[in-house]
Structures are given as structure tokens and as C-alpha cells.
Scaffold this motif. Structure first.
Motif, PDB file in Angstrom:
ATOM      1  N   PHE A  42       0.810  -1.168   0.000  1.00 47.81           N
ATOM      2  CA  PHE A  42       0.097   0.097   0.044  1.00 47.81           C
ATOM      3  C   PHE A  42       0.817   1.230  -0.107  1.00 47.81           C
ATOM      4  N   SER A  43       1.868   1.094   0.725  1.00 47.88           N
ATOM      5  CA  SER A  43       2.753   2.386   0.743  1.00 47.88           C
ATOM      6  C   SER A  43       3.363   2.787  -0.628  1.00 47.88           C
ATOM      7  N   ASP A  44       3.759   1.752  -1.349  1.00 46.05           N
ATOM      8  CA  ASP A  44       4.082   2.061  -2.809  1.00 46.05           C
ATOM      9  C   ASP A  44       2.795   2.782  -3.468  1.00 46.05           C
ATOM     10  N   LEU A  45       1.664   1.786  -3.448  1.00 46.70           N
ATOM     11  CA  LEU A  45       0.659   2.434  -4.208  1.00 46.70           C
ATOM     12  C   LEU A  45       0.231   3.929  -3.832  1.00 46.70           C
ATOM     13  N   ILE A  46       0.524   4.127  -2.523  1.00 43.20           N
ATOM     14  CA  ILE A  46       0.169   5.590  -1.991  1.00 43.20           C
ATOM     15  C   ILE A  46       1.127   6.774  -2.625  1.00 43.20           C
ATOM     16  N   LYS A  47       2.221   6.366  -2.775  1.00 41.55           N
ATOM     17  CA  LYS A  47       3.278   7.122  -3.544  1.00 41.55           C
ATOM     18  C   LYS A  47       2.746   7.569  -4.891  1.00 41.55           C
ATOM     19  N   ASP A  48       2.324   6.446  -5.670  1.00 41.76           N
ATOM     20  CA  ASP A  48       2.014   6.599  -7.177  1.00 41.76           C
ATOM     21  C   ASP A  48       0.666   7.389  -7.224  1.00 41.76           C
ATOM     22  N   VAL A  49      -0.266   7.230  -5.987  1.00 43.01           N
ATOM     23  CA  VAL A  49      -1.670   7.677  -6.299  1.00 43.01           C
ATOM     24  C   VAL A  49      -1.361   9.031  -5.761  1.00 43.01           C
ATOM     25  N   GLY A  50      -0.575   9.436  -4.698  1.00 45.05           N
ATOM     26  CA  GLY A  50      -0.458  10.809  -4.480  1.00 45.05           C
ATOM     27  C   GLY A  50       0.269  11.658  -5.584  1.00 45.05           C
ATOM     28  N   ASP A  51       1.161  11.049  -6.300  1.00 41.32           N
ATOM     29  CA  ASP A  51       1.665  11.993  -7.558  1.00 41.32           C
ATOM     30  C   ASP A  51       0.550  12.089  -8.578  1.00 41.32           C
ATOM     31  N   LEU A  52      -0.225  11.190  -8.835  1.00 43.08           N
ATOM     32  CA  LEU A  52      -1.507  11.201  -9.739  1.00 43.08           C
ATOM     33  C   LEU A  52      -2.393  12.427  -9.046  1.00 43.08           C
ATOM     34  N   ILE A  53      -2.612  12.433  -7.831  1.00 40.59           N
ATOM     35  CA  ILE A  53      -3.631  13.426  -7.077  1.00 40.59           C
ATOM     36  C   ILE A  53      -2.866  14.759  -7.320  1.00 40.59           C
ATOM     37  N   HIS A  54      -1.415  15.165  -7.070  1.00 43.26           N
ATOM     38  CA  HIS A  54      -0.915  16.118  -7.319  1.00 43.26           C
ATOM     39  C   HIS A  54      -1.074  16.714  -8.532  1.00 43.26           C
ATOM     40  N   ALA A  55      -0.809  15.884  -9.492  1.00 45.98           N
ATOM     41  CA  ALA A  55      -1.001  16.216 -11.100  1.00 45.98           C
ATOM     42  C   ALA A  55      -2.194  16.700 -11.444  1.00 45.98           C
ATOM     43  N   LEU A  56      -3.313  16.100 -10.857  1.00 44.57           N
ATOM     44  CA  LEU A  56      -4.656  16.258 -11.301  1.00 44.57           C
ATOM     45  C   LEU A  56      -5.156  17.599 -10.467  1.00 44.57           C
ATOM     46  N   GLN A  57      -4.703  17.709  -9.391  1.00 42.44           N
ATOM     47  CA  GLN A  57      -5.025  18.935  -8.700  1.00 42.44           C
ATOM     48  C   GLN A  57      -4.406  20.328  -9.393  1.00 42.44           C
ATOM     49  N   LYS A  58      -3.231  20.089 -10.029  1.00 43.72           N
ATOM     50  CA  LYS A  58      -2.684  21.087 -10.830  1.00 43.72           C
ATOM     51  C   LYS A  58      -3.697  21.354 -12.212  1.00 43.72           C
ATOM     52  N   GLU A  59      -3.975  20.456 -12.563  1.00 41.81           N
ATOM     53  CA  GLU A  59      -4.680  20.231 -13.893  1.00 41.81           C
ATOM     54  C   GLU A  59      -6.142  20.887 -13.610  1.00 41.81           C
ATOM     55  N   ARG A  60      -6.691  20.633 -12.535  1.00 39.88           N
ATOM     56  CA  ARG A  60      -8.070  21.235 -12.126  1.00 39.88           C
ATOM     57  C   ARG A  60      -7.959  22.657 -11.993  1.00 39.88           C
ATOM     58  N   GLY A  61      -6.839  23.210 -11.174  1.00 42.57           N
ATOM     59  CA  GLY A  61      -6.767  24.755 -11.046  1.00 42.57           C
ATOM     60  C   GLY A  61      -6.379  25.335 -12.672  1.00 42.57           C
ATOM     61  N   ALA A  62      -5.763  24.829 -13.229  1.00 43.57           N
ATOM     62  CA  ALA A  62      -5.532  25.500 -14.758  1.00 43.57           C
ATOM     63  C   ALA A  62      -6.901  25.406 -15.320  1.00 43.57           C
ATOM     64  N   SER A  63      -7.402  24.067 -15.388  1.00 42.76           N
ATOM     65  CA  SER A  63      -8.660  24.215 -16.357  1.00 42.76           C
ATOM     66  C   SER A  63      -9.443  25.189 -15.758  1.00 42.76           C
ATOM     67  N   ALA A  64      -9.615  25.227 -14.427  1.00 46.93           N
ATOM     68  CA  ALA A  64     -10.658  26.257 -14.033  1.00 46.93           C
ATOM     69  C   ALA A  64     -10.229  27.689 -14.558  1.00 46.93           C
ATOM     70  N   GLY A  65      -8.854  28.047 -14.376  1.00 52.10           N
ATOM     71  CA  GLY A  65      -8.505  29.174 -14.812  1.00 52.10           C
ATOM     72  C   GLY A  65      -8.863  29.597 -16.357  1.00 52.10           C
ATOM     73  N   PHE A  66      -8.323  28.662 -17.126  1.00 52.48           N
ATOM     74  CA  PHE A  66      -8.706  28.313 -18.598  1.00 52.48           C
ATOM     75  C   PHE A  66      -9.959  29.001 -19.010  1.00 52.48           C
ATOM     76  N   LEU A  67     -11.176  28.294 -18.280  1.00 49.84           N
ATOM     77  CA  LEU A  67     -12.449  28.559 -18.510  1.00 49.84           C
ATOM     78  C   LEU A  67     -12.981  29.790 -18.089  1.00 49.84           C
ATOM     79  N   GLY A  68     -12.316  30.386 -16.759  1.00 55.43           N
ATOM     80  CA  GLY A  68     -12.736  31.379 -16.103  1.00 55.43           C
ATOM     81  C   GLY A  68     -12.318  32.497 -17.100  1.00 55.43           C
ATOM     82  N   SER A  69     -11.276  32.532 -17.683  1.00 50.20           N
ATOM     83  CA  SER A  69     -10.965  33.400 -18.471  1.00 50.20           C
ATOM     84  C   SER A  69     -11.478  33.174 -20.257  1.00 50.20           C
TER      85      SER A  69
END
Length: 445
Positions: A42-69
Motif C-alpha cells: 500500500f505504501s508504494d501505491l500511496i506514493k503513485d496515487v499521491g503523485d497522480l492526485i498532485h498532477a490532477l490538482q494542478k490540472e484542475r486549477g489550470a482548467s478552472a482558470g482557462f475556462l474562467g478567462s
């Protein structure tokens, strides 16, 4: 004849048999070893999932800004964010594709594999969301909700790991990690909501209310983290809260709260807000990675200990090694442990000699935190509905102004009076007006 000799049973001078106490303690150690191996997986899985969550969090913020503007901002940055998300998604898919081969007789297997299935379903749908964003077919708040739901499905996979964390040190590390991940997710939702508002040039009332809610949720999650984290990680986060990046982000928050509804944003663009929030979250990711490393190190140490104990000679069982386990307790006095949950939560070891007042399993606490994420998602849905209704009211008001030659205050007053007379919501009156658009335009001519 059968008689007792020390910790062995000897029958009529025949071959010695292992005493039941030794045999069952050995079985307990074998089970504990299996659980620790699963936690390592699980600790190995948590690392990979955490990396994906971090990337999607960045994409979510950029997408919101892209649409808002309306595409005026974040265009180049969004492409980079999507690329990073896809790379991390590939790693998670590879990990999950083989996870069932590494988990043997998992106690919460049905729940975990259901979470994994839902996780794959969410990842499969994300490309369609990206296409809708590129075509401006989604409102910013709708895109944020889709990304948030996807991240929630990934978080649910992580939460299931806590169900087998019985060792007190591992339990403490797991609680710290899970709450930190949740606090970071609330910070990511704040970044996305702020990106949409700053990019648009003003904030809706529902967005400002949501920002306040997310800030409160962050603080609560990080309070729990600080209570259970080891001193080094707690100090690292404390340093972040006092850093220049956090100070500047707080200043921008205050600008949004005081002038956001009126468009007085002191020339802060969505990209400036996003970059400031991202610098803070990147440091959070460093702390999260260290928490994951620490969890893995503790699991490895406990696994080595458990494996040694499982192979001890039958006449030398290590009773102490098997007697220690951890649960979480709720203290009846909230003043003793005020962390934003009912009654407070503390760690209790069965080997400490202290009697708990009201016990809760670690999974109960993690699931309570998960429900908080769900509540925030519901708040987002309410905000989305409020924004949709407001748009309908604005369109109906504009229609009355153009067809009846009314001023904006008069058009609004007419709609409000009609709603009161008919005992209907303003939104329902607005929908009725828009349904008669063709008739109103004809009569206006």
C-alpha cells in the motif's frame, strides 16, 4: 498419559507437541507479517496515487482558470498539466493492474477492489472532460467538480489502507498522512476556485462562501495531522505556514474576500494566484512524500521484527511483540483534544495501561474525514446550482429589459413581485419568462 512440561505437551513419552498458547501466538505473528507486507504494498501505491492526485490538482486549477478567462489565460500551462497527469496516471494504472497479485486474503478486500474499480472508471472518463474543457462546453465549477470527484475516488483507495494499520506507530503515521493528504486536497480545491474567480475578474457569492469553507476544512485537517505527525514533519509544515509564499497567498485571499464580489481584485490575475498557490502546494507535496517514506520505513522495521518473532523457537515466544496494537479513542472532554471532530481523537495503545473512554477504530476516523470531502463536494454542487439559477435570472431580466424597455431595477422588481404573488421562487419565474421569449419578442416589436 498426558502431562504438562513447561510450554509443551508430552503424550505418554512420545513426540513433544507445541503448546496451544505458543501455536496461536505464532499464527498471530504470521497474520501480522502478512498485514505488514500488505501495508508495504500500500505504501508504494500511496506514493503513485499521491503523485497522480498532485498532477490532477494542478490540472484542475489550470482548467478552472482557462475556462474562467474564456481561454485568455492558462492555455500553454494547461497543456503541460495534462501531460503530467497522463504520465502519473500511467504509473497508477500499472500499479493497480497488478495489485491483486500482491494482496493475499485482504481483510477489506471487497471494499478495496470496489474502490479500485471506481477509480479506473473515473480515470477512463477524464479524457472526455478534457475535450469538453477545450471546447468550452463546461462551466469552471462543473470542471472543478469532475476533477474533484476523480480525486475523491483516488483518495478512497488510499483510505482503505488504514483498515489494516494495527501497530500503534504505523497507525499514528497513517493518521498523519491521510489527514495531510486531505488537507492538501482542500488546498487544491481552494486553488481551483480562486483560479476561476481571479481569471473571470470577480467572484460569485457562492464561490466566496466556498473559499471560506475550504479554508476552514484545511485548518481542521492540518490540525489532526500536526497532532499525529512526528516532530520533523510537523516542523516542516509549521515552517510552510510562516513562509513568504503562505503570507502572499493569505494576502490574495483577503483581496478576494474583501473586493472579489465587486471586481476589486487589485489586478491579481488567475495565473498569478495559481502560481502562488502552486508554490505552496509543491512544498506540501514534499512533506507528503516524506510522510510516505516514513510510513514505508516504519512498515519495513515492523515487518523485520514480526518475521523474526514468527521464526522464534516454540519455547521462546515473544509475547510483548504480539500484544501491542493501536486504536483511536474519542475523549469525552473536547477541551483535551480539540481538533474539529466530536469529542476529539487521541491515540491509545493497549500496552500503555490506560483505559480508553470511547474507542473508535482508525478506519472510523478516516471515513469521517472522507465524509468531510463528500460534504465539500456537495457544497460545490450547491454552488453550481446557485450559479446556474443566477444565470437564468439574469437572462430573464435582460429579456424583460429589451422587450419591455424596463430598467434593470424595474425588471428585477417585476420578477420579484410576480414570484411573491404566485408563491414561486424567483428562479421559477425566470424560467417561465424565458419559455415565453418568442412571444415577448413578438409583442415587443
Amino acid at each position: 498419559m498426558t502431562f504438562q512440561m513447561g510450554k509443551q505437551l508430552v503424550k505418554g513419552g512420545g513426540k513433544a507437541e507445541e503448546a496451544p498458547s505458543v501455536r496461536f501466538l505464532r499464527s498471530a505473528q504470521i497474520c501480522r507479517t502478512r498485514d505488514l507486507k500488505q501495508l508495504l504494498t500500500f505504501s508504494d501505491l500511496i506514493k503513485d496515487v499521491g503523485d497522480l492526485i498532485h498532477a490532477l490538482q494542478k490540472e484542475r486549477g489550470a482548467s478552472a482558470g482557462f475556462l474562467g478567462s474564456s481561454g485568455a489565460q492558462f492555455c500553454d500551462g494547461l497543456h503541460q498539466r495534462i501531460l503530467e497527469s497522463r504520465i502519473s496516471e500511467s504509473a497508477v494504472r500499472n500499479r493497480l493492474d497488478h495489485i491483486d497479485e500482491q494482496l493475499d486474503r485482504m481483510s477489506s478486500g471487497a471494499r478495496f477492489y470496489t474502490r479500485v474499480a471506481l477509480c479506473f472508471k473515473a480515470m477512463d472518463a477524464i479524457d472526455e472532460t478534457r475535450q469538453q474543457i477545450a471546447a468550452f462546453a463546461l462551466a469552471p465549477q462543473d470542471a472543478v467538480k469532475i476533477f474533484t470527484d476523480t480525486i475523491s475516488s483516488l483518495l478512497a483507495v488510499i483510505f482503505e489502507a488504514a483498515d489494516i494499520a494495527a501497530d500503534p506507530t504505523i497507525s499514528q503515521a497513517m493518521v498523519a498522512l491521510v489527514n495531510f493528504i486531505q488537507g492538501k486536497e482542500f488546498a487544491g480545491q481552494e486553488r481551483a476556485t480562486g483560479s476561476a474567480g481571479f481569471s473571470r475578474g470577480h467572484f460569485e457569492t457562492a464561490e466566496l462562501r466556498r473559499l471560506r469553507h475550504l479554508l476552514s476544512a484545511q485548518n481542521q485537517a492540518f490540525q489532526v495531522f500536526a497532532q499525529f505527525a512526528d516532530p520533523a514533519n510537523a516542523a516542516a509544515f509549521e515552517a510552510l505556514t510562516k513562509s513568504e509564499d503562505s503570507i502572499q497567498l493569505e494576502r490574495m485571499r483577503n483581496v478576494a474576500f474583501t473586493g472579489g464580489q465587486f471586481g476589486d481584485l487589485e489586478s491579481i490575475s488567475g495565473e498569478v494566484w495559481y502560481e502562488q498557490a502552486t508554490r505552496r502546494m509543491d512544498v506540501m507535496m514534499q512533506i507528503e512524500n516524506q510522510l510516505t517514506v516514513d510510513l514505508r520505513r516504519v512498515c519495513q522495521a515492523r515487518l523485520a521484527e514480526a518475521s523474526t518473532n514468527a521464526n522464534l523457537p516454540s519455547e521462546q515466544p515473544n509475547l510483548g511483540a504480539t500484544a501491542s496494537m493501536a486504536v483511536l479513542v474519542r475523549d469525552a472532554d473536547p477541551a483535551l483534544n480539540d481538533i474539529g471532530q466530536d469529542g476529539g481523537v487521541g491515540l491509545y495503545s493497549l500496552g500503555s495501561g490506560v483505559q480508553p473512554k470511547l474507542m473508535r477504530s482508525i478506519l472510523d476516523v478516516v471515513q469521517a474525514q472522507s465524509r468531510r470531502l463528500h460534504d465539500v463536494s456537495n457544497e460545490l454542487e450547491s454552488a453550481r446550482n446557485a450559479l446556474t439559477e443566477r444565470k437564468v435570472v439574469e437572462r430573464a431580466k435582460a429579456l424583460l429589459m429589451s422587450t419591455r424597455q424596463l430598467s434593470e431595477p424595474d425588471a428585477y422588481a417585476l420578477m420579484r413581485k410576480t414570484a411573491m404573488n404566485q408563491h414561486k421562487r424567483l428562479f421559477e419565474v425566470a424560467e417561465a419568462i424565458l419559455s415565453m421569449a418568442d412571444i415577448l419578442k413578438t409583442s415587443g416589436e
